[in-house]
Design an enzyme around this catalytic site. Sequence first.
Site, PDB file in Angstrom:
ATOM      1  N   GLY A   1     -35.877 -12.882 -22.171  1.00 27.76           N
ATOM      2  CA  GLY A   1     -36.720 -13.165 -23.321  1.00 27.76           C
ATOM      3  C   GLY A   1     -37.612 -12.010 -23.718  1.00 27.76           C
ATOM      4  O   GLY A   1     -37.725 -11.667 -24.895  1.00 27.76           O
TER       5      GLY A   1
ATOM      6  N   GLY B   1     -39.074 -18.691 -24.366  1.00 31.61           N
ATOM      7  CA  GLY B   1     -39.025 -18.119 -23.021  1.00 31.61           C
ATOM      8  C   GLY B   1     -39.200 -16.619 -23.028  1.00 31.61           C
ATOM      9  O   GLY B   1     -38.544 -15.887 -22.285  1.00 31.61           O
ATOM     10  N   ALA B   2     -40.122 -16.135 -23.848  1.00 32.34           N
ATOM     11  CA  ALA B   2     -40.243 -14.700 -24.100  1.00 32.34           C
ATOM     12  C   ALA B   2     -41.168 -13.976 -23.140  1.00 32.34           C
ATOM     13  O   ALA B   2     -41.408 -12.784 -23.306  1.00 32.34           O
ATOM     14  CB  ALA B   2     -40.730 -14.475 -25.534  1.00 32.34           C
ATOM     15  N   ASN B   3     -41.673 -14.656 -22.123  1.00 31.60           N
ATOM     16  CA  ASN B   3     -42.654 -13.999 -21.261  1.00 31.60           C
ATOM     17  C   ASN B   3     -42.031 -13.235 -20.093  1.00 31.60           C
ATOM     18  O   ASN B   3     -42.732 -12.530 -19.378  1.00 31.60           O
ATOM     19  CB  ASN B   3     -43.648 -15.034 -20.712  1.00 31.60           C
ATOM     20  CG  ASN B   3     -42.980 -16.087 -19.863  1.00 31.60           C
ATOM     21  OD1 ASN B   3     -42.170 -16.850 -20.377  1.00 31.60           O
ATOM     22  ND2 ASN B   3     -43.315 -16.144 -18.586  1.00 31.60           N
TER      23      ASN B   3
ATOM     24  N   TYR C   1     -26.686 -27.565 -14.436  1.00 31.89           N
ATOM     25  CA  TYR C   1     -26.821 -26.320 -15.195  1.00 31.89           C
ATOM     26  C   TYR C   1     -25.584 -26.065 -16.046  1.00 31.89           C
ATOM     27  O   TYR C   1     -25.685 -25.753 -17.246  1.00 31.89           O
ATOM     28  CB  TYR C   1     -27.051 -25.146 -14.247  1.00 31.89           C
ATOM     29  CG  TYR C   1     -27.191 -23.819 -14.961  1.00 31.89           C
ATOM     30  CD1 TYR C   1     -28.325 -23.532 -15.708  1.00 31.89           C
ATOM     31  CD2 TYR C   1     -26.184 -22.857 -14.905  1.00 31.89           C
ATOM     32  CE1 TYR C   1     -28.464 -22.325 -16.384  1.00 31.89           C
ATOM     33  CE2 TYR C   1     -26.310 -21.644 -15.562  1.00 31.89           C
ATOM     34  CZ  TYR C   1     -27.443 -21.386 -16.302  1.00 31.89           C
ATOM     35  OH  TYR C   1     -27.570 -20.184 -16.967  1.00 31.89           O
TER      36      TYR C   1
ATOM     37  N   GLY D   1     -37.939 -11.727 -18.142  1.00 29.98           N
ATOM     38  CA  GLY D   1     -36.485 -11.641 -18.130  1.00 29.98           C
ATOM     39  C   GLY D   1     -35.851 -11.276 -19.449  1.00 29.98           C
ATOM     40  O   GLY D   1     -36.303 -10.377 -20.163  1.00 29.98           O
TER      41      GLY D   1
ATOM     42  N   SER E   1     -24.118 -19.547 -21.085  1.00 23.40           N
ATOM     43  CA  SER E   1     -23.772 -18.877 -19.831  1.00 23.40           C
ATOM     44  C   SER E   1     -22.272 -18.955 -19.624  1.00 23.40           C
ATOM     45  O   SER E   1     -21.627 -19.924 -20.046  1.00 23.40           O
ATOM     46  CB  SER E   1     -24.482 -19.546 -18.655  1.00 23.40           C
ATOM     47  OG  SER E   1     -23.932 -19.123 -17.414  1.00 23.40           O
TER      48      SER E   1
END
Length: 296
Positions: free
Chosen positions: A26, A20-22, A163, A24, A137
Amino acid sequence: MSMDAVTLPDLSGRTAIVTGANSGLGVETTRMLAGMGARVVMAVRDVDKGREAADAVRGETEVRWLDLADLASVRAFAKEWKGDLHLLINNAGVMAIPESRTKDGFETQFGTNHLGHFALTNLLLEHVTGRVVTVSSSLHRRAPGIEFDNVDLVGRYTPYRAYNQSKLANLLFTLELQRRLADAGSPVLAVAAHPGYAATNLQSHSGSRVQRALLAVGNRVFAQNATAGALPTIYAATQDVPGAAYAGPKNMGGQRGAPALAGRSEAAWNSVAAHRLWALSEELTGVTFPLTSSTG
């Protein structure tokens, strides 16, 4: 390079994967690791967005496709991996979305946030030399436990129930992974982190217009930025912490501020539940722990 008077190591010659590095947290995690000299593989579902993010990072990066909601994609990503992997940062996630299913038929938040990372970690574990960091979280505290007889929450689904359960699963996964690594005599550490209240695009995918508006106000008024939100992940990845450690912001009840070791719910320390979750996850994904026990 320093982080609130914490000296960060030189990671030159080391390789990290950030899921998820694209965007936020990440991309901020990627930026900091690359700044320490690491080669960072940005594992992303949207390669075009990943390349845009990589262009904004100073340092050595590589973008590779990975869809954690599709176990075939996870297997393909891991199969192509060659060489040592110092850090595996299980960062990607979806939050409080309308009810849906992954490619393999799992509830999307449990399937993406937990099962996808469970499979990825075990498929890559023989390459890992340093740490596995899984982003959880503080909302894990609102999950009383894993609903083992109905993990997809059929008939009981609400966006936050799903979640919260997935984030509790992240911590139980970390706990059982560390136990197994220690039993195998591995020096690799399994640790976890949470960002506190960080303003990212994670909160923007709710199906409720009212909820999105309230979260947008909260982001502007109360949240810290994505860079600050990524610091606990960097702390867990680089500082002298014990196995199964959990890092998060130390101020405002764990919502803001410099990173430190954080508390977790009693349910997140339940070793029996952690073992049961591992067995269920192996059954659902078809992926098992690859290392051999040193105790026979």
